[in-house]
Write a protein that holds these residues in place. Structure first.
Motif, PDB file in Angstrom:
ATOM      1  N   LEU A 109     -15.076  10.558 -33.925  1.00 21.32           N
ATOM      2  CA  LEU A 109     -15.544  10.115 -32.618  1.00 21.32           C
ATOM      3  C   LEU A 109     -14.547   9.140 -32.000  1.00 21.32           C
ATOM      4  CD1 LEU A 109     -18.116  10.590 -30.876  1.00 21.32           C
ATOM      5  CD2 LEU A 109     -18.958   8.414 -31.764  1.00 21.32           C
ATOM      6  N   VAL A 110     -14.052   8.206 -32.788  1.00 21.83           N
ATOM      7  CA  VAL A 110     -13.077   7.240 -32.283  1.00 21.83           C
ATOM      8  C   VAL A 110     -11.785   7.949 -31.894  1.00 21.83           C
ATOM      9  CG1 VAL A 110     -11.691   5.233 -32.904  1.00 21.83           C
ATOM     10  CG2 VAL A 110     -14.085   5.341 -33.583  1.00 21.83           C
ATOM     11  N   GLN A 111     -11.324   8.905 -32.699  1.00 21.59           N
ATOM     12  CA  GLN A 111     -10.114   9.645 -32.370  1.00 21.59           C
ATOM     13  C   GLN A 111     -10.258  10.410 -31.067  1.00 21.59           C
ATOM     14  OE1 GLN A 111      -9.154  12.074 -35.740  1.00 21.59           O
ATOM     15  NE2 GLN A 111      -8.703  10.331 -37.071  1.00 21.59           N
ATOM     16  N   ASP A 112     -11.430  11.002 -30.844  1.00 20.03           N
ATOM     17  CA  ASP A 112     -11.648  11.734 -29.599  1.00 20.03           C
ATOM     18  C   ASP A 112     -11.606  10.798 -28.397  1.00 20.03           C
ATOM     19  OD1 ASP A 112     -11.845  14.089 -30.919  1.00 20.03           O
ATOM     20  OD2 ASP A 112     -14.036  14.202 -30.887  1.00 20.03           O
ATOM     21  N   VAL A 113     -12.206   9.625 -28.517  1.00 18.54           N
ATOM     22  CA  VAL A 113     -12.187   8.666 -27.405  1.00 18.54           C
ATOM     23  C   VAL A 113     -10.759   8.222 -27.103  1.00 18.54           C
ATOM     24  CG1 VAL A 113     -12.941   6.374 -26.672  1.00 18.54           C
ATOM     25  CG2 VAL A 113     -14.550   7.895 -27.824  1.00 18.54           C
ATOM     26  N   VAL A 114     -10.000   7.902 -28.148  1.00 15.41           N
ATOM     27  CA  VAL A 114      -8.605   7.476 -27.935  1.00 15.41           C
ATOM     28  C   VAL A 114      -7.784   8.593 -27.314  1.00 15.41           C
ATOM     29  CG1 VAL A 114      -6.511   6.729 -29.115  1.00 15.41           C
ATOM     30  CG2 VAL A 114      -8.722   5.768 -29.785  1.00 15.41           C
ATOM     31  N   ARG A 115      -7.970   9.821 -27.803  1.00 15.75           N
ATOM     32  CA  ARG A 115      -7.197  10.946 -27.273  1.00 15.75           C
ATOM     33  C   ARG A 115      -7.521  11.196 -25.802  1.00 15.75           C
ATOM     34  NH1 ARG A 115      -8.848  16.028 -26.909  1.00 15.75           N
ATOM     35  NH2 ARG A 115     -10.634  15.594 -28.279  1.00 15.75           N
ATOM     36  N   LEU A 116      -8.796  11.158 -25.437  1.00 19.67           N
ATOM     37  CA  LEU A 116      -9.166  11.404 -24.052  1.00 19.67           C
ATOM     38  C   LEU A 116      -8.724  10.265 -23.132  1.00 19.67           C
ATOM     39  CD1 LEU A 116     -12.721  12.903 -24.611  1.00 19.67           C
ATOM     40  CD2 LEU A 116     -10.681  14.102 -23.825  1.00 19.67           C
ATOM     41  N   ARG A 117      -8.802   9.039 -23.593  1.00 19.31           N
ATOM     42  CA  ARG A 117      -8.336   7.922 -22.766  1.00 19.31           C
ATOM     43  C   ARG A 117      -6.833   7.993 -22.565  1.00 19.31           C
ATOM     44  NH1 ARG A 117     -10.688   2.139 -24.195  1.00 19.31           N
ATOM     45  NH2 ARG A 117      -9.586   1.794 -22.218  1.00 19.31           N
ATOM     46  N   GLY A 143     -17.310  10.454 -22.015  1.00 12.38           N
ATOM     47  CA  GLY A 143     -18.420  10.644 -22.946  1.00 12.38           C
ATOM     48  C   GLY A 143     -18.842  12.085 -23.103  1.00 12.38           C
ATOM     49  N   LEU A 144     -18.829  12.861 -22.015  1.00 12.05           N
ATOM     50  CA  LEU A 144     -19.264  14.251 -22.103  1.00 12.05           C
ATOM     51  C   LEU A 144     -18.372  15.093 -23.012  1.00 12.05           C
ATOM     52  CD1 LEU A 144     -21.329  16.323 -21.166  1.00 12.05           C
ATOM     53  CD2 LEU A 144     -19.889  16.790 -19.176  1.00 12.05           C
ATOM     54  N   PRO A 145     -17.026  15.064 -22.867  1.00  6.03           N
ATOM     55  CA  PRO A 145     -16.187  15.816 -23.814  1.00  6.03           C
ATOM     56  C   PRO A 145     -16.320  15.335 -25.255  1.00  6.03           C
ATOM     57  CG  PRO A 145     -14.931  15.232 -21.854  1.00  6.03           C
ATOM     58  CD  PRO A 145     -16.218  14.475 -21.781  1.00  6.03           C
ATOM     59  N   VAL A 146     -16.532  14.016 -25.423  1.00  3.64           N
ATOM     60  CA  VAL A 146     -16.690  13.488 -26.786  1.00  3.64           C
ATOM     61  C   VAL A 146     -17.947  14.046 -27.430  1.00  3.64           C
ATOM     62  CG1 VAL A 146     -17.171  11.391 -28.099  1.00  3.64           C
ATOM     63  CG2 VAL A 146     -15.328  11.412 -26.441  1.00  3.64           C
ATOM     64  N   LEU A 147     -19.054  14.036 -26.715  1.00  5.28           N
ATOM     65  CA  LEU A 147     -20.300  14.582 -27.255  1.00  5.28           C
ATOM     66  C   LEU A 147     -20.187  16.087 -27.491  1.00  5.28           C
ATOM     67  CD1 LEU A 147     -22.947  12.632 -25.146  1.00  5.28           C
ATOM     68  CD2 LEU A 147     -22.257  12.228 -27.514  1.00  5.28           C
ATOM     69  N   GLU A 148     -19.477  16.782 -26.610  1.00 10.67           N
ATOM     70  CA  GLU A 148     -19.287  18.219 -26.791  1.00 10.67           C
ATOM     71  C   GLU A 148     -18.480  18.507 -28.058  1.00 10.67           C
ATOM     72  OE1 GLU A 148     -17.419  22.065 -24.375  1.00 10.67           O
ATOM     73  OE2 GLU A 148     -17.360  20.052 -23.508  1.00 10.67           O
ATOM     74  N   GLY A 149     -17.415  17.711 -28.270  1.00  5.13           N
ATOM     75  CA  GLY A 149     -16.631  17.895 -29.491  1.00  5.13           C
ATOM     76  C   GLY A 149     -17.422  17.581 -30.746  1.00  5.13           C
ATOM     77  N   ALA A 150     -18.265  16.523 -30.685  1.00  5.26           N
ATOM     78  CA  ALA A 150     -19.096  16.188 -31.848  1.00  5.26           C
ATOM     79  C   ALA A 150     -20.086  17.301 -32.150  1.00  5.26           C
ATOM     80  CB  ALA A 150     -19.825  14.878 -31.591  1.00  5.26           C
ATOM     81  N   LEU A 151     -20.663  17.920 -31.078  1.00  4.79           N
ATOM     82  CA  LEU A 151     -21.600  19.020 -31.286  1.00  4.79           C
ATOM     83  C   LEU A 151     -20.898  20.232 -31.888  1.00  4.79           C
ATOM     84  CD1 LEU A 151     -24.441  20.165 -30.913  1.00  4.79           C
ATOM     85  CD2 LEU A 151     -23.797  20.833 -28.586  1.00  4.79           C
ATOM     86  N   GLU A 152     -19.692  20.538 -31.411  1.00  7.67           N
ATOM     87  CA  GLU A 152     -18.951  21.667 -31.970  1.00  7.67           C
ATOM     88  C   GLU A 152     -18.622  21.437 -33.441  1.00  7.67           C
ATOM     89  OE1 GLU A 152     -15.560  22.165 -29.530  1.00  7.67           O
ATOM     90  OE2 GLU A 152     -16.647  23.089 -27.860  1.00  7.67           O
ATOM     91  N   ARG A 153     -18.239  20.227 -33.797  1.00  6.07           N
ATOM     92  CA  ARG A 153     -17.942  19.947 -35.205  1.00  6.07           C
ATOM     93  C   ARG A 153     -19.201  20.043 -36.054  1.00  6.07           C
ATOM     94  NH1 ARG A 153     -14.505  16.046 -33.133  1.00  6.07           N
ATOM     95  NH2 ARG A 153     -16.146  14.480 -33.322  1.00  6.07           N
TER      96      ARG A 153
END
Length: 380
Positions: free
Chosen positions: A188-196, A216-226
């Motif tokens: 989750l932290v990696q996704d936030v850093v990457r998107l920022r 937040g939306l792409p982060v939650l989408e990535g978490a759901l896919e994982r």
């Protein structure tokens, strides 16, 4: 031919044996590090002598310094040290504000005392502050800090993923849940850093409510896919399949596990108590044996295999045995010099370092010489 014990093919000095470089084949079992650290923690719990506690912390710190890796979990040791220092400070502040039942003749300061109702007798806020009560609080805080630092040493040296993989079959579901929970937050932290970073490179703002919603939306989408991918992989590997076991085996498993855990709790309390060393160790050993037997039986219902399981070799026995030896020797030698193990504060005197308990703690340095050397430590 390279001399015996030369790491990575590098010749070792003449007449000196060195531990091998850590690899997947000779990696130390993570349970050995935990047994070693718990042995040091038991030794720390048996004394309030600041010199012995400092020696325990020094032994743990030296082993961590020479045997930890560059992995993310290895950086947790500093956080535990800071937490221990914070505990000492909080203990001193509480003693300063709330007082202490320890009598003292060396008055340091008198704080304004808050009047309390009659039903709060025995409790005071403010009042006299003596050197004896602060020294007593310092000893007590140092002991708790040493326990936390020993746990931090185990966290810094033992790979948590490998430790969870080594759990018995009866705890398989718990291990999987912990692994998923441990891997979710870093991703989750990696996704936030990457998107920022991506938004910053595109010249878009990374702060504010609007940016937070767009990230937040792409982060939650990535978490759901994982999560869906993890569930699919677990289903493909047969997660949740159980074997049939007789009812008698299930009942025996419950009795052994519950009785073993109660024995471990009672034995641990006996070891931590001032007068419980006589019955604490036998209860702890009996509880551990019963719990291990219950977990062994409970593992029959879980049908699973381990890929490249960790082996409990001779070096693991030496590391774990050194921790157990420290706990046993400090408990045994401390009975001969109880005054030095728990120095008094009334009258206020300087603590003395007992020789035999100090030598017993030094046995905990054995992992610094027998555990495999991390590869990062031998790089040119």
């Amino acid at each position: 031919m390279t001399p015996l014990g030369a790491p990575g093919g590098t010749p070792a000095p003449a007449g000196r044996l060195r531990a091998p470089v850590a690899s997947r084949a000779n990696a130390l079992h993570p349970g050995a590090w935990w047994l070693w650290a718990l042995g040091l923690a038991v030794a720390a719990s048996r004394t309030s002598n600041p010199l012995l506690l400092g020696l325990v912390v020094g032994v743990a710190g030296y082993v961590v310094a020479v045997r930890r890796t560059d992995a993310p979990w290895a950086r947790s040791y500093g956080a535990f040290v800071k937490l221990g220092l914070a505990v000492v400070g909080i203990r001193l502040v509480f003693s300063l504000l709330l007082g202490s039942p320890v009598p003292g003749a060396h008055l340091l300061v008198t704080l304004p005392e808050v009047p309390l109702p009659d039903w709060a007798q025995g409790i005071r806020i403010g009042g006299r502050v003596t050197a004896e009560q602060l020294v007593f609080a310092l000893y007590d805080g140092l002991r708790l800090a040493a326990l936390l630092i020993c746990v931090g040493a185990a966290n810094a040296l033992a790979n948590p993923s490998r430790l969870l993989k080594s759990l018995p079959g009866a705890l398989y579901e718990v291990g999987v849940a912990v692994v998923v929970a441990m891997t979710f937050a870093p991703h989750l932290v990696q996704d936030v850093v990457r998107l920022r970073t991506a938004r910053r490179l595109r010249g878009r703002p990374t702060g504010g409510v609007r940016a937070l919603l767009r990230i937040g939306l792409p982060v939650l989408e990535g978490a759901l896919e994982r999560s869906v991918a993890v569930a699919a992989s677990m289903d493909a590997r047969g997660y949740g399949r159980t074997a049939r076991v007789p009812a008698a085996v299930r009942r025996t498993t419950h009795v052994l596990t519950l009785g073993g855990l109660l024995g471990v709790c009672a034995g641990s309390y006996g070891l931590l108590a001032a007068q419980g060393a006589g019955y604490g160790l036998p209860l702890l050993v009996a509880g551990l044996l019963a719990a291990v037997a219950g977990l062994r039986l409970g593992g029959r219902r879980t049908v699973r295999t381990r890929y490249r399981p960790d082996r409990w070799g001779a070096r693991a026995w030496l590391v774990a045995g050194s921790g157990v030896a420290v706990a046993a020797l400090v408990t045994w030698s401390g009975a001969a010099v109880p005054g030095a193990m728990r120095p008094g504060v009334v009258p206020l005197t300087a603590p003395e370092l007992p020789v035999w308990p100090a030598l017993s703690v030094l046995v905990g340095l054995l992992p610094a010489f027998v555990a495999p050397v991390p590869e990062e430590s031998v790089r040119p």
